[in-house]
Structures are given as C-alpha cells and as structure tokens.
Design a protein around this motif. Structure first.
Motif, PDB file in Angstrom:
ATOM      1  N   PHE A 266       0.775  -1.329  -0.107  1.00 47.10           N
ATOM      2  CA  PHE A 266      -0.019   0.058   0.127  1.00 47.10           C
ATOM      3  C   PHE A 266       0.919   1.265   0.210  1.00 47.10           C
ATOM      4  O   PHE A 266       1.717   1.391   1.189  1.00 47.10           O
ATOM      5  CB  PHE A 266      -0.918   0.093   1.252  1.00 47.10           C
ATOM      6  CG  PHE A 266      -1.809   1.247   1.417  1.00 47.10           C
ATOM      7  CD1 PHE A 266      -2.718   1.742   0.316  1.00 47.10           C
ATOM      8  CD2 PHE A 266      -1.518   2.016   2.450  1.00 47.10           C
ATOM      9  CE1 PHE A 266      -3.495   2.665   0.513  1.00 47.10           C
ATOM     10  CE2 PHE A 266      -2.342   3.192   2.577  1.00 47.10           C
ATOM     11  CZ  PHE A 266      -3.102   3.519   1.778  1.00 47.10           C
TER      12      PHE A 266
ATOM     13  N   ARG B 219       0.923   4.691   0.504  1.00 49.07           N
ATOM     14  CA  ARG B 219      -0.145   5.702   1.084  1.00 49.07           C
ATOM     15  C   ARG B 219      -0.133   7.199   0.380  1.00 49.07           C
ATOM     16  O   ARG B 219      -0.962   7.721   0.295  1.00 49.07           O
ATOM     17  CB  ARG B 219       0.070   5.887   2.583  1.00 49.07           C
ATOM     18  CG  ARG B 219       1.291   6.384   3.012  1.00 49.07           C
ATOM     19  CD  ARG B 219       1.494   6.296   4.626  1.00 49.07           C
ATOM     20  NE  ARG B 219       2.545   6.913   5.267  1.00 49.07           N
ATOM     21  CZ  ARG B 219       3.596   6.232   5.368  1.00 49.07           C
ATOM     22  NH1 ARG B 219       3.728   5.123   5.265  1.00 49.07           N
ATOM     23  NH2 ARG B 219       4.843   7.094   5.800  1.00 49.07           N
TER      24      ARG B 219
ATOM     25  N   GLY C  32      -4.033   6.583  -0.737  1.00 46.61           N
ATOM     26  CA  GLY C  32      -4.462   6.693   0.298  1.00 46.61           C
ATOM     27  C   GLY C  32      -5.010   8.131   0.405  1.00 46.61           C
ATOM     28  O   GLY C  32      -4.348   9.212   0.046  1.00 46.61           O
TER      29      GLY C  32
ATOM     30  N   THR D  48      -9.192   4.234   0.131  1.00 44.44           N
ATOM     31  CA  THR D  48      -7.971   3.445  -0.374  1.00 44.44           C
ATOM     32  C   THR D  48      -8.012   2.812  -1.658  1.00 44.44           C
ATOM     33  O   THR D  48      -9.294   2.373  -1.696  1.00 44.44           O
ATOM     34  CB  THR D  48      -7.413   2.587   0.839  1.00 44.44           C
ATOM     35  OG1 THR D  48      -8.618   1.523   0.879  1.00 44.44           O
ATOM     36  CG2 THR D  48      -7.422   3.328   2.166  1.00 44.44           C
TER      37      THR D  48
ATOM     38  N   THR E  46     -10.666   7.125  -5.630  1.00 46.76           N
ATOM     39  CA  THR E  46     -10.166   5.733  -5.813  1.00 46.76           C
ATOM     40  C   THR E  46     -10.303   4.980  -6.982  1.00 46.76           C
ATOM     41  O   THR E  46      -9.633   4.272  -7.425  1.00 46.76           O
ATOM     42  CB  THR E  46     -11.084   5.030  -4.511  1.00 46.76           C
ATOM     43  OG1 THR E  46     -12.371   4.846  -4.692  1.00 46.76           O
ATOM     44  CG2 THR E  46     -10.493   5.478  -3.125  1.00 46.76           C
TER      45      THR E  46
END
Length: 320
Positions: A55, A57, A61, A76, A105
């Motif tokens: 992930f 971020r 995110g 996310t 997203t």
C-alpha cells in the motif's frame, strides 16, 4: 482527472500518516457503530493498514479533513498482485465526501491498470450489508454484489476438550523458518485459488505483511501433514482479542484431494480448545458463502453461528 463530485468548501485531502491512526480509528468506529452497533476494529489495526506492505499511502490513500485536523472521510486503493484486480474502500458519513472519495479511488484504480499495462481491470470492494448508502452508490456505478460473507462465532462458556488427531496425520505448529513459511503460503494459495477477491501475493510481500501485522506471530500457523506432505493449514491471529476477547481464524484450508477426511473439523475444534484454554470468550472466523466448498455448512456443524453479514461487490471496466 475527470470528476463530477466536489468536496465541501473548507475540506482538504492528503495522504494518511501513521500518526493519523487514532483520529482515523475514531472516525471509522463512529461509521461502523452507526451501521452495526460496534466499532469492529482497533487503533492498532488501523495503524497496520496505513503501513501495510504493497500500500503506497502517498498515492493510494485519501484522508479528507474538515479544517486542518478532523477526519470526515477516508478512501484507499490497493493493487493486488499484478494490479489487474484492484481493491477500493470508501468511508464517510457525508454523501458528498463519499462520492468524491469513490471517484478518486476509481480514478487511481484505472491509473494502476494503465501503469501495469492492462486494458481492463476488476475492481472489488467489501461493505457491510447494512450499509445502504454504499450499496446504492455501488449499484449506481454498475457494481454487482458478487459474494456474501458471514462472520461466524462460537462461544466458550465451559472448557473445550482437545480433539483427537486424525489417523495418519502429523500436526506441525508454528512457522519459524523460511521453508515452513513457503510451504504454508503454497498451501494457502492452493486452497484459496478461485475465491472472490483472492489474488496471490508474492511470497516476500506476504511474509512482510504478516510480520508487520501487530496481532499476528508465526506461532499461530498450524499445518497438517499426511505422508510428509502439507495438506491443510490454519492461520490465526489476535484481531478480536482486544474487542471481544475472542480468537480469530484468519485462514482455514484443506487441499481439494484431502477434503472429506475430517481435517477441517479437527483444525476448528483444535482452535476452539486452544482459545478456551487461553480464557477466550469464543472463536470467530469469516466465511464466503459463495465459496466453491460447502464451508458454511461445515462451520454450522461444529456449533458456530452467523453474527454479521458483509458483501463483496465487483465491476470489470476498461482503464482508458
């Protein structure tokens, strides 16, 4: 980026940071409590996901703030495997914020697909069945409900006897070396192949992910062997210890050719006995009722009951 949704005046968005975990948990707990009556998570779990291997971020995110500090929404985008399957999640009690996060997203999901050389991607998301706003949002954007998950639980009010090991089976507890971890991962891959949303993680990333999970340690892996071959696995963690004082079975699987021999029931009852011995109030797991195996019937047969229903939604779309 082509978008139609707009954030309310005065709202800002930035990438999440590890220091946001407590404030973000408060927002997510309020969101979940409104829907299902409890927080369904911990600060540590939120912190783990912010720094989860795989992930990024900074690009994947999106934390929406009212003013400079109060989280009012979070989204996310997570690329699975070669990013032909991408998972998105959106949380906000404010419809305008949820709409914006959904568009952002989805835009990032398409970017991931293009960056990986795909012309088409599959986008997955999981929501509580009680989340009518999310169900409407997904339906309006041509997502389809494709999987139903039941959270199963059994309570331990009395001591639980450890089950007898099936004949010809050797129980291996713990995965403390790389050979055992590779074996465990290979069994999981074979058992979960074809299940909704499952995409194989590279082995090193899988190990890094579990190492970084605060509620897991490698003693919580149990393998069953027959004639020297690993044929079944149970992977547990402490996700529900803080909130419900319950053990949690994260993965339970038996290789197809070895099903029907009582191995899964043994692993379940073995976990129940261990949790009861540890003073846990119960044992919890999640089951996909669209699973190609009759898993729900198995869990019902050993005394587990459904306590919460979630859904997996999916859309296949071009990335251009």
């Amino acid at each position: 980026m082509d978008t139609t949704a707009v954030l309310p005046h005065g709202y800002t968005v930035r990438a999440p940071e590890p220091t946001d975990a407590e404030a973000l948990f408060d927002m997510l707990a309020a969101y979940n409590t409104r829907l299902i009556g409890f927080a369904d998570g911990t600060v540590e779990e939120v912190a783990d996901r912010i720094v989860e291997p795989g992930f990024e971020r900074g690009t994947d995110g999106f934390l929406v703030l009212a003013g400079d500090s109060l989280p009012v929404g979070y989204g996310t985008t997570f690329g699975k495997g070669d990013r032909q399957v991408v998972g998105i999640q959106v949380w906000s009690q404010q419809p305008a914020v949820a709409d914006w996060l959904f568009e952002r997203t989805m835009h990032r999901a398409r970017e991931m697909g293009r960056e990986s050389g795909h012309t088409e991607i599959t986008v997955d998301t999981d929501i509580y069945r009680a989340d009518e706003a999310q169900r409407a949002l997904l339906s309006d954007h041509d997502f389809t409900a494709s999987a139903t998950y039941h959270r199963m639980r059994i309570d331990h009010t009395d001591p639980v006897a450890a089950p007898a090991v099936p004949a010809g089976v050797v129980v291996r507890r713990g995965a403390f070396d790389d050979v055992t971890r590779r074996t465990a991962h290979e069994v999981i891959i074979e058992c979960l192949r074809g299940q909704f949303g499952y995409v194989v993680r590279p082995h090193e990333e899988w190990v890094e992910y579990l190492d970084a999970t605060s509620t897991f340690d490698w003693s919580q892996v149990t393998l069953l062997e027959i004639d020297g071959r690993a044929v079944a696995i149970r992977l547990c963690d402490d996700d529900h210890v803080e909130t419900e004082n319950c053990g949690y079975i994260r993965v339970l699987g038996v290789l197809e050719e070895f099903r029907g021999r009582g191995l899964a029931k043994f692993l379940l009852r073995d976990a129940f006995a261990a949790d009861a011995d540890e003073g846990r109030a119960g044992t919890i797991l999640n089951v996909d009722t669209n699973n190609p195996t009759p898993a729900l019937g198995l869990y019902l047969s050993v005394g587990m009951t459904p306590t919460l229903v979630s859904e997996g939604w999916r859309r296949v779309l071009p990335v251009n």
